[in-house]
Design an enzyme around this catalytic site. Structure first.
Site, PDB file in Angstrom:
ATOM      1  N   HIS A 176     -42.378   8.733 -18.428  1.00  0.00           N
ATOM      2  CA  HIS A 176     -43.317   8.483 -19.534  1.00  0.00           C
ATOM      3  C   HIS A 176     -44.762   8.486 -19.054  1.00  0.00           C
ATOM      4  O   HIS A 176     -45.645   7.898 -19.700  1.00  0.00           O
ATOM      5  CB  HIS A 176     -43.024   7.146 -20.240  1.00  0.00           C
ATOM      6  CG  HIS A 176     -41.713   7.090 -20.943  1.00  0.00           C
ATOM      7  ND1 HIS A 176     -40.911   5.955 -20.941  1.00  0.00           N
ATOM      8  CD2 HIS A 176     -41.026   8.019 -21.660  1.00  0.00           C
ATOM      9  CE1 HIS A 176     -39.818   6.195 -21.630  1.00  0.00           C
ATOM     10  NE2 HIS A 176     -39.861   7.445 -22.082  1.00  0.00           N
ATOM     11  N   GLY A 206     -39.340   3.342 -27.265  1.00  0.00           N
ATOM     12  CA  GLY A 206     -38.647   4.253 -28.153  1.00  0.00           C
ATOM     13  C   GLY A 206     -37.180   4.214 -27.789  1.00  0.00           C
ATOM     14  O   GLY A 206     -36.677   3.209 -27.285  1.00  0.00           O
ATOM     15  N   ASN A 207     -36.462   5.305 -28.029  1.00  0.00           N
ATOM     16  CA  ASN A 207     -35.071   5.348 -27.583  1.00  0.00           C
ATOM     17  C   ASN A 207     -35.002   5.239 -26.063  1.00  0.00           C
ATOM     18  O   ASN A 207     -34.083   4.655 -25.505  1.00  0.00           O
ATOM     19  CB  ASN A 207     -34.400   6.632 -28.056  1.00  0.00           C
ATOM     20  CG  ASN A 207     -32.899   6.573 -27.935  1.00  0.00           C
ATOM     21  OD1 ASN A 207     -32.270   5.611 -28.372  1.00  0.00           O
ATOM     22  ND2 ASN A 207     -32.303   7.581 -27.320  1.00  0.00           N
ATOM     23  N   GLY A 208     -36.002   5.797 -25.385  1.00  0.00           N
ATOM     24  CA  GLY A 208     -36.252   5.519 -23.980  1.00  0.00           C
ATOM     25  C   GLY A 208     -37.498   4.663 -23.892  1.00  0.00           C
ATOM     26  O   GLY A 208     -38.467   4.902 -24.620  1.00  0.00           O
ATOM     27  N   ARG A 237     -29.296   3.342 -23.194  1.00  0.00           N
ATOM     28  CA  ARG A 237     -29.254   3.086 -21.755  1.00  0.00           C
ATOM     29  C   ARG A 237     -29.262   1.585 -21.481  1.00  0.00           C
ATOM     30  O   ARG A 237     -29.955   0.818 -22.147  1.00  0.00           O
ATOM     31  CB  ARG A 237     -30.448   3.729 -21.049  1.00  0.00           C
ATOM     32  CG  ARG A 237     -30.516   5.236 -21.177  1.00  0.00           C
ATOM     33  CD  ARG A 237     -31.744   5.784 -20.454  1.00  0.00           C
ATOM     34  NE  ARG A 237     -32.023   7.151 -20.868  1.00  0.00           N
ATOM     35  CZ  ARG A 237     -33.232   7.645 -21.081  1.00  0.00           C
ATOM     36  NH1 ARG A 237     -34.298   6.866 -20.914  1.00  0.00           N
ATOM     37  NH2 ARG A 237     -33.397   8.886 -21.457  1.00  0.00           N
ATOM     38  N   ASP A 279     -30.857   2.712 -33.312  1.00  0.00           N
ATOM     39  CA  ASP A 279     -32.090   2.850 -34.081  1.00  0.00           C
ATOM     40  C   ASP A 279     -32.622   1.455 -34.419  1.00  0.00           C
ATOM     41  O   ASP A 279     -31.952   0.680 -35.115  1.00  0.00           O
ATOM     42  CB  ASP A 279     -31.831   3.640 -35.361  1.00  0.00           C
ATOM     43  CG  ASP A 279     -33.109   4.020 -36.086  1.00  0.00           C
ATOM     44  OD1 ASP A 279     -33.929   3.122 -36.360  1.00  0.00           O
ATOM     45  OD2 ASP A 279     -33.288   5.206 -36.378  1.00  0.00           O
ATOM     46  N   MET A 280     -33.835   1.145 -33.952  1.00  0.00           N
ATOM     47  CA  MET A 280     -34.381  -0.191 -34.142  1.00  0.00           C
ATOM     48  C   MET A 280     -34.580  -0.519 -35.615  1.00  0.00           C
ATOM     49  O   MET A 280     -34.448  -1.681 -36.026  1.00  0.00           O
ATOM     50  CB  MET A 280     -35.700  -0.331 -33.380  1.00  0.00           C
ATOM     51  CG  MET A 280     -36.275  -1.737 -33.382  1.00  0.00           C
ATOM     52  SD  MET A 280     -35.185  -2.967 -32.603  1.00  0.00           S
ATOM     53  CE  MET A 280     -35.486  -2.611 -30.859  1.00  0.00           C
ATOM     54  N   GLY A 327     -42.521   5.014 -30.664  1.00  0.00           N
ATOM     55  CA  GLY A 327     -42.040   4.811 -32.020  1.00  0.00           C
ATOM     56  C   GLY A 327     -41.810   3.359 -32.383  1.00  0.00           C
ATOM     57  O   GLY A 327     -42.184   2.900 -33.468  1.00  0.00           O
ATOM     58  N   GLU A 330     -45.323   1.185 -31.809  1.00  0.00           N
ATOM     59  CA  GLU A 330     -46.358   1.410 -32.816  1.00  0.00           C
ATOM     60  C   GLU A 330     -45.966   0.889 -34.191  1.00  0.00           C
ATOM     61  O   GLU A 330     -46.843   0.560 -35.008  1.00  0.00           O
ATOM     62  CB  GLU A 330     -46.660   2.912 -32.919  1.00  0.00           C
ATOM     63  CG  GLU A 330     -47.275   3.505 -31.666  1.00  0.00           C
ATOM     64  CD  GLU A 330     -47.284   5.026 -31.693  1.00  0.00           C
ATOM     65  OE1 GLU A 330     -47.367   5.599 -32.812  1.00  0.00           O
ATOM     66  OE2 GLU A 330     -47.181   5.641 -30.620  1.00  0.00           O
ATOM     67  N   ASN A 331     -44.647   0.791 -34.464  1.00  0.00           N
ATOM     68  CA  ASN A 331     -44.209   0.538 -35.841  1.00  0.00           C
ATOM     69  C   ASN A 331     -43.486  -0.779 -36.070  1.00  0.00           C
ATOM     70  O   ASN A 331     -43.312  -1.173 -37.235  1.00  0.00           O
ATOM     71  CB  ASN A 331     -43.301   1.690 -36.292  1.00  0.00           C
ATOM     72  CG  ASN A 331     -44.035   3.006 -36.374  1.00  0.00           C
ATOM     73  OD1 ASN A 331     -44.991   3.143 -37.136  1.00  0.00           O
ATOM     74  ND2 ASN A 331     -43.637   3.975 -35.566  1.00  0.00           N
TER      75      ASN A 331
END
Length: 393
Positions: A176, A206-208, A237, A279-280, A327, A330-331
């Site tokens: 990253h 994010g997902n990672g 992971r 998915d968060m 993702g 930020e959200n």
């Protein structure tokens, strides 16, 4: 001088994400994804500012997908592409910055596949496909690991016999990097601080997910290691586990190393803990409805994140601020709130009204008297485009 347009490509194991970026433009001229490559359901999704098209490309591989994509990109660019920038996950110790692609760079990326067997083959396939289709097209490789090549040796070495590092490259590399570099620069600008005299804790979620300690624009420590599996709990992971877990599962359950690899990379993290989703957004909704697995997954995610950020502070001479990006970063006001709640010892506290406010611009969300806490949108595609233009210019 005519507009310089760069096509940014991010090749995954079975997909190609892309964005056509015009120099000085505030929006993508074209973007989308080629997904399910190699299958009968392969699709090319293409978006511009006004529409989205979905083109079937059954059984297409990287070369066939790019053969459909590149003419569309050229058309959207007004007939000319200035160059192609590729995201390459792993550059080992060979690359400390972006570089123009030539046969030697291709060979070096190929030699690094052993360090990133899930990621680098796709990047290499994308590079070679563009070379085959448009041999004279200038191409640039931008490496996730390059930003972390400024880690001091005491941060990147494992406590393992020296020859494993010297002869086989077993060390921490970090990932990253393009995102952490981007948001630290944006945070410094937002706070009117010089990037070469600023110190940040950065959380790309994010997902990672990974954290990073950034001093004067340089990475000084990061949570991911030799592979993207080390560090935080992530979407699928596990992040850090007892290194002897592999042996335990082999002895007690008779699992193969391939089965354990699948467990740690694809069946763990938020998905494994919740038994519901990686998915968060789904997990936050389930938590609100009282789902115990979702509640536990979120609690573990935030605690592990806070613990990593506290550890990263050891690499900083001071803390100018904490950055949330990606993702989730930020959200998700919930994740930010729960995480900062574990960091009171470092003085962090949120203004919950500011934390709940949504927006696509960088903003401060800390309470009065707290060190800065910033939400900063990442822009990896733009960073890759800038690196490409800089090298080709």
């Amino acid at each position: 001088m005519s507009q310089r347009n760069v096509l940014v490509i991010n090749c995954g194991s079975s997909s190609i994400k892309f964005a056509l970026i015009g120099e000085g433009r505030s929006h993508f001229l074209l973007s989308g994804i080629a997904e399910r490559l190699g299958s009968a359901e392969a699709l090319l999704r293409v978006r511009d500012r006004e529409s989205e098209d979905c083109l079937p490309i059954p059984h297409a591989g990287y070369a066939q997908a790019l053969a459909r994509l590149l003419p569309l990109a050229r058309l959207a660019a007004g007939g000319e592409l200035y160059g192609v920038g590729h995201r390459v996950v792993h550059g080992g110790e060979h690359f400390t910055q972006a570089c123009r692609i030539d046969p030697q760079v291709v060979d070096t990326i190929r030699a690094t596949i052993g360090l990133a067997p899930l990621h680098n083959p796709g990047a290499l396939a994308g590079i070679e496909a563009v070379l085959q289709l448009f041999p004279s097209m200038p191409q640039v490789a931008v490496f996730d690991t390059a930003f972390h090549q400024t880690l001091p040796e005491h941060a990147y070495r494992y406590a393992l016999p020296d020859e494993l590092y010297r002869e086989h490259g077993v060390r921490r590399y970090g990932f990253h990097g393009t995102s952490h570099r981007c948001v630290s620069q944006r945070a410094a600008a937002l706070c009117d601080l010089p990037i070469d005299d600023s110190c940040w804790l950065s959380a790309h979620l994010g997902n990672g997910s990974s954290t990073c300690a950034i001093v004067d624009g340089r990475s000084r420590d990061t949570s991911m290691g030799m592979t993207p599996l080390e560090g935080l709990a992530m979407g699928t992971r596990s992040g850090d586990v007892d290194p002897n877990l592999h042996i335990h599962l082999m002895r007690t359950l008779g699992w193969s190393i391939e089965r354990i690899d699948r467990l740690l990379n694809q069946e763990s993290g938020l998905l494994g803990m919740s038994g519901l989703s990686n998915d968060m957004r789904t997990l936050e909704q389930a938590r609100a409805e009282g789902h115990p697995g979702a509640t536990l997954a979120i609690e573990v995610f935030c605690y592990r994140l806070a613990k990593s950020l506290a550890a990263m502070s050891c690499a900083l001479p001071r803390i100018d601020g904490l950055i949330f990006t990606g993702g989730i970063g930020e959200n998700s006001a919930l994740i930010r709130s729960l995480t900062v709640g574990h960091l009171r010892v470092l003085g962090f506290a949120l203004d919950e009204s500011a934390n709940q406010t949504r927006g696509n611009q960088g903003r401060a969300i800390q309470a009065v008297g707290s060190p800065r806490v910033l939400v900063v949108p990442t822009a990896e595609e733009e960073m890759i485009a800038v690196d490409t233009l800089t090298l080709l210019g």
